[in-house]
Design a protein around this motif. Structure first.
Motif, PDB file in Angstrom:
ATOM      1  N   SER A   2       0.459  -1.208   0.222  1.00  0.00           N
ATOM      2  CA  SER A   2       0.049   0.145   0.179  1.00  0.00           C
ATOM      3  C   SER A   2       1.315   1.407  -0.195  1.00  0.00           C
ATOM      4  CB  SER A   2      -0.466  -0.247   1.660  1.00  0.00           C
ATOM      5  OG  SER A   2      -1.909  -0.957   1.562  1.00  0.00           O
ATOM      6  N   GLN A   3       0.626   2.258  -0.414  1.00  0.00           N
ATOM      7  CA  GLN A   3       1.004   3.695  -1.211  1.00  0.00           C
ATOM      8  C   GLN A   3       0.777   4.367  -0.040  1.00  0.00           C
ATOM      9  OE1 GLN A   3       4.399   4.409  -2.546  1.00  0.00           O
ATOM     10  NE2 GLN A   3       4.326   6.216  -2.110  1.00  0.00           N
ATOM     11  N   ILE A   4       1.289   4.490   1.145  1.00  0.00           N
ATOM     12  CA  ILE A   4       0.762   6.398   2.123  1.00  0.00           C
ATOM     13  C   ILE A   4       0.819   7.912   1.356  1.00  0.00           C
ATOM     14  CG2 ILE A   4       0.589   7.290   4.284  1.00  0.00           C
ATOM     15  CD1 ILE A   4       1.305   5.026   4.991  1.00  0.00           C
ATOM     16  N   THR A   5      -0.098   7.967   1.298  1.00  0.00           N
ATOM     17  CA  THR A   5      -0.176   9.731   0.081  1.00  0.00           C
ATOM     18  C   THR A   5      -0.669  10.033   1.639  1.00  0.00           C
ATOM     19  OG1 THR A   5      -2.411   9.751  -0.363  1.00  0.00           O
ATOM     20  CG2 THR A   5      -0.766   8.790  -1.564  1.00  0.00           C
ATOM     21  N   LYS A   6      -1.021  11.819   1.077  1.00  0.00           N
ATOM     22  CA  LYS A   6      -1.069  13.017   1.893  1.00  0.00           C
ATOM     23  C   LYS A   6      -2.683  12.719   2.282  1.00  0.00           C
ATOM     24  CE  LYS A   6      -1.505  16.688  -1.502  1.00  0.00           C
ATOM     25  NZ  LYS A   6      -2.779  17.553  -1.685  1.00  0.00           N
ATOM     26  N   ASP A   7      -3.157  12.583   1.382  1.00  0.00           N
ATOM     27  CA  ASP A   7      -5.011  12.037   1.726  1.00  0.00           C
ATOM     28  C   ASP A   7      -5.258  10.800   2.217  1.00  0.00           C
ATOM     29  OD1 ASP A   7      -5.526  13.969   0.355  1.00  0.00           O
ATOM     30  OD2 ASP A   7      -4.989  13.024  -1.729  1.00  0.00           O
ATOM     31  N   THR A   8      -4.409   9.817   2.704  1.00  0.00           N
ATOM     32  CA  THR A   8      -4.160   8.637   3.888  1.00  0.00           C
ATOM     33  C   THR A   8      -4.736   9.252   4.644  1.00  0.00           C
ATOM     34  OG1 THR A   8      -2.542   7.202   2.505  1.00  0.00           O
ATOM     35  CG2 THR A   8      -3.727   6.653   3.995  1.00  0.00           C
ATOM     36  N   GLY A  33      -5.025   7.818  18.969  1.00  0.00           N
ATOM     37  CA  GLY A  33      -6.359   7.328  18.721  1.00  0.00           C
ATOM     38  C   GLY A  33      -7.362   7.642  19.244  1.00  0.00           C
ATOM     39  N   CYS A  34      -7.188   9.253  18.857  1.00  0.00           N
ATOM     40  CA  CYS A  34      -8.253   9.366  19.311  1.00  0.00           C
ATOM     41  C   CYS A  34      -9.362  10.333  17.862  1.00  0.00           C
ATOM     42  CB  CYS A  34      -8.222  11.448  19.448  1.00  0.00           C
ATOM     43  SG  CYS A  34      -7.652  12.466  18.571  1.00  0.00           S
ATOM     44  N   ALA A  35     -10.655  10.391  18.192  1.00  0.00           N
ATOM     45  CA  ALA A  35     -11.595  10.424  17.088  1.00  0.00           C
ATOM     46  C   ALA A  35     -11.398  11.264  15.722  1.00  0.00           C
ATOM     47  CB  ALA A  35     -13.139  11.578  17.689  1.00  0.00           C
ATOM     48  N   MET A  36     -10.151  12.534  16.329  1.00  0.00           N
ATOM     49  CA  MET A  36      -9.860  12.889  14.498  1.00  0.00           C
ATOM     50  C   MET A  36      -8.951  11.931  13.626  1.00  0.00           C
ATOM     51  SD  MET A  36     -10.792  16.091  14.341  1.00  0.00           S
ATOM     52  CE  MET A  36     -10.002  16.554  13.399  1.00  0.00           C
ATOM     53  N   ALA A  37      -8.582  11.126  14.328  1.00  0.00           N
ATOM     54  CA  ALA A  37      -7.415  10.262  13.947  1.00  0.00           C
ATOM     55  C   ALA A  37      -8.073   8.902  13.358  1.00  0.00           C
ATOM     56  CB  ALA A  37      -6.389   9.049  15.053  1.00  0.00           C
ATOM     57  N   SER A  38      -9.637   9.230  12.890  1.00  0.00           N
ATOM     58  CA  SER A  38     -10.577   8.176  12.179  1.00  0.00           C
ATOM     59  C   SER A  38     -11.017   8.921  10.997  1.00  0.00           C
ATOM     60  CB  SER A  38     -11.350   8.047  12.862  1.00  0.00           C
ATOM     61  OG  SER A  38     -11.064   6.723  14.654  1.00  0.00           O
ATOM     62  N   GLY A  39     -10.937  10.637  11.127  1.00  0.00           N
ATOM     63  CA  GLY A  39     -11.196  11.058   9.663  1.00  0.00           C
ATOM     64  C   GLY A  39     -10.226  12.415   9.777  1.00  0.00           C
ATOM     65  N   GLU A  40      -8.633  12.669   9.830  1.00  0.00           N
ATOM     66  CA  GLU A  40      -7.632  13.187   9.283  1.00  0.00           C
ATOM     67  C   GLU A  40      -7.012  12.895   8.091  1.00  0.00           C
ATOM     68  OE1 GLU A  40      -6.598  16.731  11.879  1.00  0.00           O
ATOM     69  OE2 GLU A  40      -5.287  15.188  12.413  1.00  0.00           O
ATOM     70  N   THR A  41      -6.762  13.259   7.419  1.00  0.00           N
ATOM     71  CA  THR A  41      -5.684  12.441   6.529  1.00  0.00           C
ATOM     72  C   THR A  41      -4.065  13.395   6.887  1.00  0.00           C
ATOM     73  OG1 THR A  41      -5.680  14.893   5.334  1.00  0.00           O
ATOM     74  CG2 THR A  41      -7.600  13.132   4.429  1.00  0.00           C
ATOM     75  N   LEU A  42      -3.218  12.460   6.397  1.00  0.00           N
ATOM     76  CA  LEU A  42      -1.985  12.622   6.598  1.00  0.00           C
ATOM     77  C   LEU A  42      -1.514  14.852   6.742  1.00  0.00           C
ATOM     78  CD1 LEU A  42       0.972  12.149   8.015  1.00  0.00           C
ATOM     79  CD2 LEU A  42       1.656  11.157   5.330  1.00  0.00           C
ATOM     80  N   GLY A  43      -2.204  14.592   5.390  1.00  0.00           N
ATOM     81  CA  GLY A  43      -2.445  15.974   5.013  1.00  0.00           C
ATOM     82  C   GLY A  43      -2.578  16.686   6.314  1.00  0.00           C
ATOM     83  N   GLN A  44      -3.345  16.939   7.037  1.00  0.00           N
ATOM     84  CA  GLN A  44      -4.330  17.607   7.630  1.00  0.00           C
ATOM     85  C   GLN A  44      -4.127  17.755   8.743  1.00  0.00           C
ATOM     86  OE1 GLN A  44      -8.263  15.510   6.812  1.00  0.00           O
ATOM     87  NE2 GLN A  44      -9.238  17.162   6.195  1.00  0.00           N
ATOM     88  N   GLU A  54       5.175  15.863   2.612  1.00  0.00           N
ATOM     89  CA  GLU A  54       6.515  15.104   2.501  1.00  0.00           C
ATOM     90  C   GLU A  54       7.472  14.390   2.643  1.00  0.00           C
ATOM     91  OE1 GLU A  54       5.728  15.301  -1.135  1.00  0.00           O
ATOM     92  OE2 GLU A  54       3.891  16.071  -0.366  1.00  0.00           O
ATOM     93  N   ASP A  55       8.185  15.230   3.951  1.00  0.00           N
ATOM     94  CA  ASP A  55       8.899  14.153   4.889  1.00  0.00           C
ATOM     95  C   ASP A  55       8.950  13.558   5.139  1.00  0.00           C
ATOM     96  OD1 ASP A  55      11.931  14.559   5.718  1.00  0.00           O
ATOM     97  OD2 ASP A  55      11.371  15.001   7.622  1.00  0.00           O
ATOM     98  N   LEU A  56       7.398  13.499   5.619  1.00  0.00           N
ATOM     99  CA  LEU A  56       6.915  12.416   6.598  1.00  0.00           C
ATOM    100  C   LEU A  56       6.488  11.074   6.004  1.00  0.00           C
ATOM    101  CD1 LEU A  56       5.688  11.038   9.040  1.00  0.00           C
ATOM    102  CD2 LEU A  56       3.734  12.969   9.141  1.00  0.00           C
TER     103      LEU A  56
END
Length: 66
Positions: A2-8, A33-44, A54-56
């Motif tokens: 799986s490729q992780i992107t900023k939208d994952t 483990g918070c609620a935000m982790a369930s709906g927040e993208t890596l970019g956000q 990009e570094d991450l």
């Protein structure tokens, strides 16, 4: 693999690459483990924590297991 992107979604990243937890915590992303982790993208999350997405991405994708 799986490729992780900023939208994952963060929760999906933790399923794909559970070894990323210490990496996220070292960057101040402690509420994995918070609620935000369930709906927040890596970019956000990076924008909210002042982290270079990009570094991450390079680091997280290096942890993805085949």
């Amino acid at each position: 693999m799986s490729q992780i992107t900023k939208d994952t979604i963060i929760a999906d990243i933790l399923k794909i690459a559970p070894d990323a937890v210490p990496l996220f915590r070292s960057m101040g992303m402690n509420c994995l483990g918070c609620a935000m982790a369930s709906g927040e993208t890596l970019g956000q999350a990076c924008a909210a924590h002042g982290v270079d997405v990009e570094d991450l991405l390079v680091k997280v994708n290096g942890l993805v297991k085949e």
